[in-house]
Motif scaffolding. Structure first.
Motif, PDB file in Angstrom:
ATOM      1  N   ALA A 144     -48.907 -11.623   4.309  1.00 24.78           N
ATOM      2  CA  ALA A 144     -47.531 -11.284   5.162  1.00 24.78           C
ATOM      3  C   ALA A 144     -48.142 -12.308   6.405  1.00 24.78           C
ATOM      4  CB  ALA A 144     -48.431  -9.705   6.039  1.00 24.78           C
ATOM      5  N   GLU A 145     -49.687 -11.916   6.684  1.00 19.36           N
ATOM      6  CA  GLU A 145     -49.618 -12.958   7.935  1.00 19.36           C
ATOM      7  C   GLU A 145     -51.284 -13.415   7.911  1.00 19.36           C
ATOM      8  OE1 GLU A 145     -51.051 -10.342  11.413  1.00 19.36           O
ATOM      9  OE2 GLU A 145     -49.502 -10.135  11.502  1.00 19.36           O
ATOM     10  N   TYR A 146     -51.233 -14.606   8.643  1.00 18.97           N
ATOM     11  CA  TYR A 146     -53.024 -15.210   8.158  1.00 18.97           C
ATOM     12  C   TYR A 146     -53.182 -15.456  10.349  1.00 18.97           C
ATOM     13  CZ  TYR A 146     -52.937 -15.623   3.595  1.00 18.97           C
ATOM     14  OH  TYR A 146     -53.059 -15.561   2.006  1.00 18.97           O
ATOM     15  N   LEU A 147     -53.944 -15.810  10.593  1.00 13.78           N
ATOM     16  CA  LEU A 147     -54.904 -15.830  11.448  1.00 13.78           C
ATOM     17  C   LEU A 147     -55.283 -17.957  11.724  1.00 13.78           C
ATOM     18  CD1 LEU A 147     -56.618 -13.327  12.683  1.00 13.78           C
ATOM     19  CD2 LEU A 147     -54.257 -13.259  13.418  1.00 13.78           C
ATOM     20  N   VAL A 148     -54.669 -18.206  12.465  1.00 12.84           N
ATOM     21  CA  VAL A 148     -54.866 -19.830  12.976  1.00 12.84           C
ATOM     22  C   VAL A 148     -55.970 -19.744  14.100  1.00 12.84           C
ATOM     23  CG1 VAL A 148     -54.793 -21.906  14.098  1.00 12.84           C
ATOM     24  CG2 VAL A 148     -52.448 -20.365  12.587  1.00 12.84           C
ATOM     25  N   PRO A 149     -57.649 -20.562  13.443  1.00  3.80           N
ATOM     26  CA  PRO A 149     -58.767 -20.539  14.322  1.00  3.80           C
ATOM     27  C   PRO A 149     -58.370 -21.226  15.489  1.00  3.80           C
ATOM     28  CG  PRO A 149     -59.477 -20.769  12.144  1.00  3.80           C
ATOM     29  CD  PRO A 149     -57.996 -20.522  11.933  1.00  3.80           C
ATOM     30  N   ASP A 150     -59.253 -21.281  16.212  1.00  3.10           N
ATOM     31  CA  ASP A 150     -58.699 -21.559  17.580  1.00  3.10           C
ATOM     32  C   ASP A 150     -59.204 -23.610  17.851  1.00  3.10           C
ATOM     33  OD1 ASP A 150     -58.197 -19.271  19.307  1.00  3.10           O
ATOM     34  OD2 ASP A 150     -59.886 -18.814  19.801  1.00  3.10           O
ATOM     35  N   TRP A 151     -59.606 -22.676  17.193  1.00  4.49           N
ATOM     36  CA  TRP A 151     -59.727 -25.591  16.487  1.00  4.49           C
ATOM     37  C   TRP A 151     -59.017 -25.658  15.565  1.00  4.49           C
ATOM     38  CZ3 TRP A 151     -63.489 -21.455  15.171  1.00  4.49           C
ATOM     39  CH2 TRP A 151     -63.315 -20.705  13.184  1.00  4.49           C
ATOM     40  N   VAL A 152     -57.893 -25.481  15.435  1.00  6.20           N
ATOM     41  CA  VAL A 152     -57.038 -25.436  14.942  1.00  6.20           C
ATOM     42  C   VAL A 152     -55.751 -25.703  15.442  1.00  6.20           C
ATOM     43  CG1 VAL A 152     -55.254 -25.437  12.174  1.00  6.20           C
ATOM     44  CG2 VAL A 152     -57.842 -24.708  12.075  1.00  6.20           C
ATOM     45  N   ARG A 153     -54.792 -26.520  15.012  1.00  7.59           N
ATOM     46  CA  ARG A 153     -53.509 -26.720  15.411  1.00  7.59           C
ATOM     47  C   ARG A 153     -52.269 -26.949  14.398  1.00  7.59           C
ATOM     48  NH1 ARG A 153     -56.052 -24.897  18.942  1.00  7.59           N
ATOM     49  NH2 ARG A 153     -56.323 -25.828  21.157  1.00  7.59           N
ATOM     50  N   VAL A 154     -51.102 -26.623  14.821  1.00  8.89           N
ATOM     51  CA  VAL A 154     -50.630 -26.488  14.050  1.00  8.89           C
ATOM     52  C   VAL A 154     -48.832 -26.439  14.497  1.00  8.89           C
ATOM     53  CG1 VAL A 154     -48.930 -25.199  11.393  1.00  8.89           C
ATOM     54  CG2 VAL A 154     -51.540 -24.579  12.329  1.00  8.89           C
ATOM     55  N   ARG A 155     -48.284 -27.566  14.183  1.00  7.57           N
ATOM     56  CA  ARG A 155     -46.950 -28.529  14.266  1.00  7.57           C
ATOM     57  C   ARG A 155     -46.309 -28.103  13.383  1.00  7.57           C
ATOM     58  NH1 ARG A 155     -47.790 -33.827  17.242  1.00  7.57           N
ATOM     59  NH2 ARG A 155     -47.045 -35.007  14.969  1.00  7.57           N
ATOM     60  N   ARG A 156     -44.698 -27.891  13.785  1.00  7.39           N
ATOM     61  CA  ARG A 156     -43.162 -27.952  12.727  1.00  7.39           C
ATOM     62  C   ARG A 156     -43.070 -29.578  12.850  1.00  7.39           C
ATOM     63  NH1 ARG A 156     -41.073 -24.796   9.797  1.00  7.39           N
ATOM     64  NH2 ARG A 156     -41.831 -22.850  10.784  1.00  7.39           N
ATOM     65  N   GLU A 157     -42.718 -29.861  11.021  1.00  2.99           N
ATOM     66  CA  GLU A 157     -42.544 -31.016  11.135  1.00  2.99           C
ATOM     67  C   GLU A 157     -41.089 -30.837   9.814  1.00  2.99           C
ATOM     68  OE1 GLU A 157     -43.610 -34.226  12.227  1.00  2.99           O
ATOM     69  OE2 GLU A 157     -45.106 -33.372  13.604  1.00  2.99           O
ATOM     70  N   SER A 158     -40.771 -31.957   9.629  1.00  3.58           N
ATOM     71  CA  SER A 158     -39.480 -31.953   8.662  1.00  3.58           C
ATOM     72  C   SER A 158     -39.849 -31.984   7.825  1.00  3.58           C
ATOM     73  CB  SER A 158     -38.389 -33.470   9.046  1.00  3.58           C
ATOM     74  OG  SER A 158     -39.931 -34.584   8.495  1.00  3.58           O
ATOM     75  N   PHE A 159     -41.108 -31.832   7.091  1.00  2.00           N
ATOM     76  CA  PHE A 159     -41.667 -31.869   5.834  1.00  2.00           C
ATOM     77  C   PHE A 159     -41.834 -30.405   5.690  1.00  2.00           C
ATOM     78  CE2 PHE A 159     -44.838 -34.156   7.940  1.00  2.00           C
ATOM     79  CZ  PHE A 159     -46.119 -32.805   8.061  1.00  2.00           C
ATOM     80  N   GLY A 160     -42.699 -29.617   7.059  1.00  2.00           N
ATOM     81  CA  GLY A 160     -43.065 -28.672   6.453  1.00  2.00           C
ATOM     82  C   GLY A 160     -43.656 -28.064   8.114  1.00  2.00           C
ATOM     83  N   LEU A 161     -44.882 -28.642   7.316  1.00  2.00           N
ATOM     84  CA  LEU A 161     -46.330 -27.997   8.963  1.00  2.00           C
ATOM     85  C   LEU A 161     -47.483 -28.802   8.637  1.00  2.00           C
ATOM     86  CD1 LEU A 161     -46.336 -24.054   8.359  1.00  2.00           C
ATOM     87  CD2 LEU A 161     -45.542 -25.639  10.042  1.00  2.00           C
ATOM     88  N   LEU A 162     -48.019 -29.155   9.942  1.00  2.00           N
ATOM     89  CA  LEU A 162     -49.030 -30.405  10.168  1.00  2.00           C
ATOM     90  C   LEU A 162     -50.251 -29.501  10.661  1.00  2.00           C
ATOM     91  CD1 LEU A 162     -50.345 -33.652  10.633  1.00  2.00           C
ATOM     92  CD2 LEU A 162     -49.342 -33.895  12.130  1.00  2.00           C
ATOM     93  N   PHE A 163     -51.108 -29.681  10.176  1.00  2.00           N
ATOM     94  CA  PHE A 163     -52.483 -28.459  10.561  1.00  2.00           C
ATOM     95  C   PHE A 163     -53.574 -29.849  10.813  1.00  2.00           C
ATOM     96  CE2 PHE A 163     -50.963 -25.850   8.115  1.00  2.00           C
ATOM     97  CZ  PHE A 163     -50.923 -24.789   8.376  1.00  2.00           C
ATOM     98  N   TYR A 164     -53.938 -29.861  11.954  1.00  2.00           N
ATOM     99  CA  TYR A 164     -54.785 -30.606  12.726  1.00  2.00           C
ATOM    100  C   TYR A 164     -55.940 -29.364  13.166  1.00  2.00           C
ATOM    101  CZ  TYR A 164     -56.940 -33.814  16.234  1.00  2.00           C
ATOM    102  OH  TYR A 164     -58.376 -34.407  16.719  1.00  2.00           O
ATOM    103  N   ASP A 165     -57.105 -30.513  12.749  1.00  3.83           N
ATOM    104  CA  ASP A 165     -58.282 -29.785  13.159  1.00  3.83           C
ATOM    105  C   ASP A 165     -59.426 -30.051  13.900  1.00  3.83           C
ATOM    106  OD1 ASP A 165     -61.080 -28.343  12.767  1.00  3.83           O
ATOM    107  OD2 ASP A 165     -61.039 -28.514  10.221  1.00  3.83           O
ATOM    108  N   THR A 166     -59.924 -29.948  14.587  1.00  5.78           N
ATOM    109  CA  THR A 166     -59.979 -30.573  15.669  1.00  5.78           C
ATOM    110  C   THR A 166     -61.593 -30.472  15.770  1.00  5.78           C
ATOM    111  OG1 THR A 166     -59.939 -28.607  17.228  1.00  5.78           O
ATOM    112  CG2 THR A 166     -58.492 -29.310  17.833  1.00  5.78           C
ATOM    113  N   ARG A 167     -61.993 -29.706  14.933  1.00  3.69           N
ATOM    114  CA  ARG A 167     -63.507 -29.882  15.023  1.00  3.69           C
ATOM    115  C   ARG A 167     -64.087 -30.996  14.171  1.00  3.69           C
ATOM    116  NH1 ARG A 167     -64.785 -25.218  11.019  1.00  3.69           N
ATOM    117  NH2 ARG A 167     -63.076 -26.217  10.420  1.00  3.69           N
ATOM    118  N   SER A 168     -63.514 -32.116  13.336  1.00  4.01           N
ATOM    119  CA  SER A 168     -63.567 -32.983  12.544  1.00  4.01           C
ATOM    120  C   SER A 168     -62.292 -33.803  12.485  1.00  4.01           C
ATOM    121  CB  SER A 168     -63.592 -32.451  11.080  1.00  4.01           C
ATOM    122  OG  SER A 168     -61.977 -31.800  10.188  1.00  4.01           O
ATOM    123  N   THR A 169     -60.848 -34.060  13.281  1.00  6.38           N
ATOM    124  CA  THR A 169     -60.519 -34.161  13.369  1.00  6.38           C
ATOM    125  C   THR A 169     -59.161 -34.764  12.353  1.00  6.38           C
ATOM    126  OG1 THR A 169     -61.293 -36.494  13.292  1.00  6.38           O
ATOM    127  CG2 THR A 169     -61.115 -35.907  15.560  1.00  6.38           C
TER     128      THR A 169
END
Length: 87
Positions: free
Chosen positions: A7-32
């Motif tokens: 049903a649902e999952y939480l995204v931590p504060d240090w992660v950014r998620v963006r929709r792209e044409s293929f699906g999703l792009l996750f960016y971990d700001t801790r490790s880049t």
């Protein structure tokens, strides 16, 4: 993994998620580190800000459920999402 766990999952504060044409792009700001996810329209990213950033799993047919369950498990293992506790 049962239907409620999808049903649902939480995204931590240090992660950014963006929709792209293929699906999703996750960016971990801790490790880049970038993680590309071929999810199509199965997952909906949260807004960049807010108190409860939820990655939503949209309704799935039975054929896609196992693949999406595995994908969510991999994202949890990488620390990019956290399974939300039921209310």
């Amino acid at each position: 993994m049962d239907a409620e766990r999808l049903a649902e999952y939480l995204v931590p504060d240090w992660v950014r998620v963006r929709r792209e044409s293929f699906g999703l792009l996750f960016y971990d700001t801790r490790s880049t580190r970038l993680t590309f996810v071929r999810s199509g329209d199965s997952l909906a990213p949260p807004p960049f800000t807010g108190s409860r950033r939820i990655l939503r799993v949209l309704s799935l047919d039975e054929g896609r459920r196992p693949a999406v369950s595995r994908l969510l498990g991999h994202l949890v293992a990488k620390g990019l999402i956290v399974a939300a506790e039921p209310d």
